[in-house]
Design a protein around this motif. Structure first.
Motif, PDB file in Angstrom:
ATOM      1  N   ARG A  47      -9.874 -11.723  -1.782  1.00  0.00           N
ATOM      2  CA  ARG A  47      -9.885 -10.272  -1.961  1.00  0.00           C
ATOM      3  C   ARG A  47      -8.739  -9.704  -1.592  1.00  0.00           C
ATOM      4  NH1 ARG A  47     -15.706 -11.081  -0.991  1.00  0.00           N
ATOM      5  NH2 ARG A  47     -15.362 -11.173   1.273  1.00  0.00           N
ATOM      6  N   PHE A  48      -8.230 -10.251  -0.304  1.00  0.00           N
ATOM      7  CA  PHE A  48      -6.768  -9.520   0.249  1.00  0.00           C
ATOM      8  C   PHE A  48      -5.778  -9.710  -0.699  1.00  0.00           C
ATOM      9  CE2 PHE A  48      -3.180  -9.840   2.944  1.00  0.00           C
ATOM     10  CZ  PHE A  48      -3.342  -8.664   3.603  1.00  0.00           C
ATOM     11  N   PHE A  54      -1.000  -6.764  -6.815  1.00  0.00           N
ATOM     12  CA  PHE A  54      -0.661  -5.208  -7.296  1.00  0.00           C
ATOM     13  C   PHE A  54       0.620  -4.617  -6.536  1.00  0.00           C
ATOM     14  CE2 PHE A  54      -5.312  -5.534  -8.088  1.00  0.00           C
ATOM     15  CZ  PHE A  54      -5.366  -5.519  -9.735  1.00  0.00           C
ATOM     16  N   THR A  96      -5.779 -10.515  -3.840  1.00  0.00           N
ATOM     17  CA  THR A  96      -5.700  -9.760  -5.093  1.00  0.00           C
ATOM     18  C   THR A  96      -5.253  -8.040  -4.933  1.00  0.00           C
ATOM     19  OG1 THR A  96      -7.904 -10.677  -5.663  1.00  0.00           O
ATOM     20  CG2 THR A  96      -7.443  -8.819  -6.836  1.00  0.00           C
ATOM     21  N   CYS A  97      -5.469  -7.631  -3.730  1.00  0.00           N
ATOM     22  CA  CYS A  97      -4.997  -6.316  -3.673  1.00  0.00           C
ATOM     23  C   CYS A  97      -3.396  -6.256  -3.532  1.00  0.00           C
ATOM     24  CB  CYS A  97      -5.552  -5.740  -2.519  1.00  0.00           C
ATOM     25  SG  CYS A  97      -7.336  -5.380  -2.583  1.00  0.00           S
ATOM     26  N   ALA A  98      -2.897  -7.454  -2.687  1.00  0.00           N
ATOM     27  CA  ALA A  98      -1.509  -7.468  -2.213  1.00  0.00           C
ATOM     28  C   ALA A  98      -0.737  -7.925  -3.586  1.00  0.00           C
ATOM     29  CB  ALA A  98      -1.258  -8.583  -1.343  1.00  0.00           C
ATOM     30  N   ASN A 154     -12.286 -13.658   1.723  1.00  0.00           N
ATOM     31  CA  ASN A 154     -11.602 -12.512   2.303  1.00  0.00           C
ATOM     32  C   ASN A 154     -10.217 -12.887   1.827  1.00  0.00           C
ATOM     33  OD1 ASN A 154     -13.999 -11.221   3.490  1.00  0.00           O
ATOM     34  ND2 ASN A 154     -13.649 -12.677   5.420  1.00  0.00           N
ATOM     35  N   VAL A 213       1.705  -6.509   5.331  1.00  0.00           N
ATOM     36  CA  VAL A 213       0.923  -7.402   4.238  1.00  0.00           C
ATOM     37  C   VAL A 213       0.677  -8.873   5.049  1.00  0.00           C
ATOM     38  CG1 VAL A 213       0.668  -8.556   2.198  1.00  0.00           C
ATOM     39  CG2 VAL A 213       1.280  -6.425   2.358  1.00  0.00           C
TER      40      VAL A 213
END
Length: 287
Positions: free
Chosen positions: A129-130, A136, A132-134, A126, A209
């Motif tokens: 994945r978190f 961007f 990776t989004c942050a 998790n 975030v």
């Protein structure tokens, strides 16, 4: 010099044994996967397959390689065959770091200490994945700050310095100075844009975030605590293993004598020999 040679020998021996264990574990995994596919018509899940990969052994192997390389560089320095102190320092320092990481493995044998390791292990997917989004969002703000504020702000003159400045802001460091570099005497458009840019970035990453990041870890922590109280969920592999009630010393695992037992060791958990075939204190050692 003798101590360095001793370290190299011990590390090489440790690395060999760990690689041997990892290789045998993969051999066992191949047999188990084949058994489940042929006998049960099922494929093991990725999580069950990872049970055969001990990441502590992987860490030990990497640590041994780094330690051997660092000790070899140190020997060259002592023999004055090289002047590269940086490589020796980096390798030995990294090896020491991995050694202390490895100490956590032994703390994991204690229930109260093991909760940290389990939380990190369960939260890792998790967290990845978190982040990776942050990333961007972070890279977008970094490039925008470099392009727009670079000519007017010393902390945004390059992509690397812009990233360092934003990372410092996330951790609450040097905020006032970052705002005050572009004074009111600057171009009004750039001044207003810098304020909107910095307020937006700080609000998004600190209040949203970081809070969500902590929430992801805390959710995993609460899940681990619940499992400690009510039991951990078992995968298909562990359910199969628990069906076997025989002791490790049982004759079912003595594959030298195959009478009454399938040659496949995994079938031994699912069947029993005749009582006469089970040795006891009256059984003759010679047949």
């Amino acid at each position: 010099m003798a101590f360095d040679v001793f370290i190299i020998v011990i590390s090489a021996l440790s690395m060999t044994l760990c690689i041997r264990s990892l290789f045998r574990a993969q051999q066992l995994k191949a047999e188990v996967v084949d058994f489940f596919l042929k006998r049960r018509g099922k494929k093991l899940s990725v999580y069950d397959r990872l049970e055969f990969l001990d990441m502590w052994y992987v860490l030990i192997v990497i640590n041994d390689i780094v330690t051997i390389a660092g000790s070899a560089c140190k020997l060259e320095l002592e023999n004055k065959d090289s002047n590269n102190y940086e490589n020796a320092g980096i390798l030995l320092g990294t090896g020491s770091l991995f050694v202390w990481f490895g100490v956590l493995r032994y703390l994991g044998f204690f229930e109260k200490y093991n909760i940290l390791i389990l939380t990190m292990k369960r939260a890792s997917p998790n967290i990845i994945r978190f982040l990776t989004c942050a990333m961007f969002f972070y890279f977008g703000f970094t490039l925008c700050g470099w392009v727009v504020l670079g000519p007017y702000h010393i902390k945004f003159r390059s992509v690397s310095t812009a990233s360092e400045c934003l990372f410092s802001l996330v951790n609450g460091d040097d905020m006032f100075v970052t705002f005050s570099v572009i004074g009111e005497n600057a171009n009004p458009v750039i001044w207003y844009y810098s304020r909107i840019f910095l307020y937006t970035f700080i609000s998004l990453f600190i209040y949203v975030v970081l809070s969500l990041f902590i929430a992801v870890i805390m959710d995993t922590y609460e899940t681990i605590k619940y499992h400690y109280e009510h039991g951990f969920p078992k995968g298909e592999l562990m359910d199969f293993v628990e069906q076997c009630t025989d002791e490790v010393t049982s004759s079912l695992y003595q594959t030298e004598d195959h009478r009454g037992c399938d040659t496949n060791i995994f079938c031994c958990c699912c069947q029993r020999k005749n009582p006469d075939d089970i040795p006891n204190e009256y059984t003759s050692l010679i047949r």
